[in-house]
Design a protein around this motif. Structure first.
Motif, PDB file in Angstrom:
ATOM      1  N   MET A  25       0.717  -1.057  -0.143  1.00 42.41           N
ATOM      2  CA  MET A  25       0.015  -0.002   0.040  1.00 42.41           C
ATOM      3  C   MET A  25       0.887   1.132  -0.122  1.00 42.41           C
ATOM      4  O   MET A  25       0.712   2.112  -0.643  1.00 42.41           O
ATOM      5  CB  MET A  25      -0.859   0.025   1.102  1.00 42.41           C
ATOM      6  CG  MET A  25      -1.785   1.118   1.413  1.00 42.41           C
ATOM      7  SD  MET A  25      -2.446   1.215   2.949  1.00 42.41           S
ATOM      8  CE  MET A  25      -0.887   1.162   4.029  1.00 42.41           C
ATOM      9  N   VAL A  26       1.888   1.308   0.805  1.00 45.14           N
ATOM     10  CA  VAL A  26       2.680   2.482   0.822  1.00 45.14           C
ATOM     11  C   VAL A  26       3.414   2.953  -0.497  1.00 45.14           C
ATOM     12  O   VAL A  26       3.645   3.916  -0.674  1.00 45.14           O
ATOM     13  CB  VAL A  26       3.752   2.273   1.811  1.00 45.14           C
ATOM     14  CG1 VAL A  26       4.910   3.228   1.750  1.00 45.14           C
ATOM     15  CG2 VAL A  26       3.416   2.150   3.181  1.00 45.14           C
ATOM     16  N   SER A  27       3.531   1.970  -1.342  1.00 44.91           N
ATOM     17  CA  SER A  27       4.269   2.186  -2.609  1.00 44.91           C
ATOM     18  C   SER A  27       3.206   2.674  -3.552  1.00 44.91           C
ATOM     19  O   SER A  27       3.682   3.422  -4.388  1.00 44.91           O
ATOM     20  CB  SER A  27       4.817   0.980  -3.247  1.00 44.91           C
ATOM     21  OG  SER A  27       6.045   0.315  -2.546  1.00 44.91           O
ATOM     22  N   TYR A  28       2.018   2.138  -3.436  1.00 45.82           N
ATOM     23  CA  TYR A  28       0.765   2.655  -4.414  1.00 45.82           C
ATOM     24  C   TYR A  28       0.488   4.105  -3.999  1.00 45.82           C
ATOM     25  O   TYR A  28       0.566   4.946  -4.787  1.00 45.82           O
ATOM     26  CB  TYR A  28      -0.365   2.096  -4.144  1.00 45.82           C
ATOM     27  CG  TYR A  28      -0.572   0.837  -4.717  1.00 45.82           C
ATOM     28  CD1 TYR A  28      -0.551   0.793  -6.095  1.00 45.82           C
ATOM     29  CD2 TYR A  28      -0.364  -0.417  -4.212  1.00 45.82           C
ATOM     30  CE1 TYR A  28      -0.700  -0.329  -6.989  1.00 45.82           C
ATOM     31  CE2 TYR A  28      -0.616  -1.575  -4.784  1.00 45.82           C
ATOM     32  CZ  TYR A  28      -0.680  -1.771  -6.403  1.00 45.82           C
ATOM     33  OH  TYR A  28      -0.722  -2.581  -7.099  1.00 45.82           O
ATOM     34  N   ILE A  29       0.533   4.479  -2.716  1.00 47.48           N
ATOM     35  CA  ILE A  29       0.592   5.975  -2.264  1.00 47.48           C
ATOM     36  C   ILE A  29       1.718   6.671  -2.617  1.00 47.48           C
ATOM     37  O   ILE A  29       1.655   7.801  -3.142  1.00 47.48           O
ATOM     38  CB  ILE A  29       0.415   6.196  -0.683  1.00 47.48           C
ATOM     39  CG1 ILE A  29      -0.902   5.379  -0.042  1.00 47.48           C
ATOM     40  CG2 ILE A  29       0.450   7.446  -0.167  1.00 47.48           C
ATOM     41  CD1 ILE A  29      -1.050   5.075   1.336  1.00 47.48           C
ATOM     42  N   SER A  30       2.822   6.296  -2.513  1.00 46.36           N
ATOM     43  CA  SER A  30       4.125   7.074  -2.921  1.00 46.36           C
ATOM     44  C   SER A  30       4.150   7.209  -4.406  1.00 46.36           C
ATOM     45  O   SER A  30       4.397   8.693  -4.946  1.00 46.36           O
ATOM     46  CB  SER A  30       5.285   6.417  -2.445  1.00 46.36           C
ATOM     47  OG  SER A  30       5.339   6.169  -1.040  1.00 46.36           O
ATOM     48  N   ARG A  31       3.820   6.146  -5.297  1.00 47.73           N
ATOM     49  CA  ARG A  31       3.649   6.386  -6.644  1.00 47.73           C
ATOM     50  C   ARG A  31       2.751   7.541  -7.010  1.00 47.73           C
ATOM     51  O   ARG A  31       2.920   8.238  -7.825  1.00 47.73           O
ATOM     52  CB  ARG A  31       3.510   5.267  -7.414  1.00 47.73           C
ATOM     53  CG  ARG A  31       3.878   5.213  -8.853  1.00 47.73           C
ATOM     54  CD  ARG A  31       3.751   3.767  -9.462  1.00 47.73           C
ATOM     55  NE  ARG A  31       2.221   3.381  -9.525  1.00 47.73           N
ATOM     56  CZ  ARG A  31       1.955   2.122 -10.153  1.00 47.73           C
ATOM     57  NH1 ARG A  31       2.859   1.488 -10.859  1.00 47.73           N
ATOM     58  NH2 ARG A  31       0.466   1.646 -10.207  1.00 47.73           N
ATOM     59  N   GLY A  32       1.514   7.273  -6.323  1.00 50.38           N
ATOM     60  CA  GLY A  32       0.616   8.401  -6.534  1.00 50.38           C
ATOM     61  C   GLY A  32       0.871   9.742  -6.306  1.00 50.38           C
ATOM     62  O   GLY A  32       0.578  10.633  -7.245  1.00 50.38           O
ATOM     63  N   ARG A  33       1.781   9.931  -5.434  1.00 51.08           N
ATOM     64  CA  ARG A  33       2.240  11.180  -4.894  1.00 51.08           C
ATOM     65  C   ARG A  33       3.086  11.701  -5.883  1.00 51.08           C
ATOM     66  O   ARG A  33       3.331  12.929  -6.488  1.00 51.08           O
ATOM     67  CB  ARG A  33       2.934  11.257  -3.526  1.00 51.08           C
ATOM     68  CG  ARG A  33       1.989  11.104  -2.562  1.00 51.08           C
ATOM     69  CD  ARG A  33       2.654  11.151  -1.050  1.00 51.08           C
ATOM     70  NE  ARG A  33       3.451  12.428  -0.884  1.00 51.08           N
ATOM     71  CZ  ARG A  33       4.232  12.766   0.017  1.00 51.08           C
ATOM     72  NH1 ARG A  33       4.646  11.572   0.719  1.00 51.08           N
ATOM     73  NH2 ARG A  33       4.548  13.811   0.008  1.00 51.08           N
TER      74      ARG A  33
END
Length: 80
Positions: A25-33
């Motif tokens: 999940m953290v990678s999805y959020i970071s990539r979204g950012r």
């Protein structure tokens, strides 16, 4: 986005992390950012939505998704 240095390079790194662990999940959020930084609001929203599928109550994903929708709306109306 300064904490990521080069958003495009960071985007690729997070994509690699996601390919290794689709539940990260953290990678999805970071990539979204990273996508927000590039003003690619559609891609950002897709990543935040994916993060929310993993953890529906994640405050960061909810907040960044709200930011993405706000920026997408402003861009469609010629706003800042």
């Amino acid at each position: 986005m300064e904490q990521f240095g080069n958003p495009m390079s960071a985007y690729q790194d997070f994509t690699t992390a996601i390919s290794l662990d689709k539940k990260n999940m953290v990678s999805y959020i970071s990539r979204g950012r990273c996508s927000l930084a590039k003003q690619d609001f559609t891609a950002a929203l897709q990543d935040f939505d994916q993060a929310l599928k993993i953890d529906p109550d994640n405050a960061d994903a909810l907040a960044f998704r709200k930011t993405g929708y706000g920026n997408q709306s402003a861009a469609s109306f010629g706003g800042p």
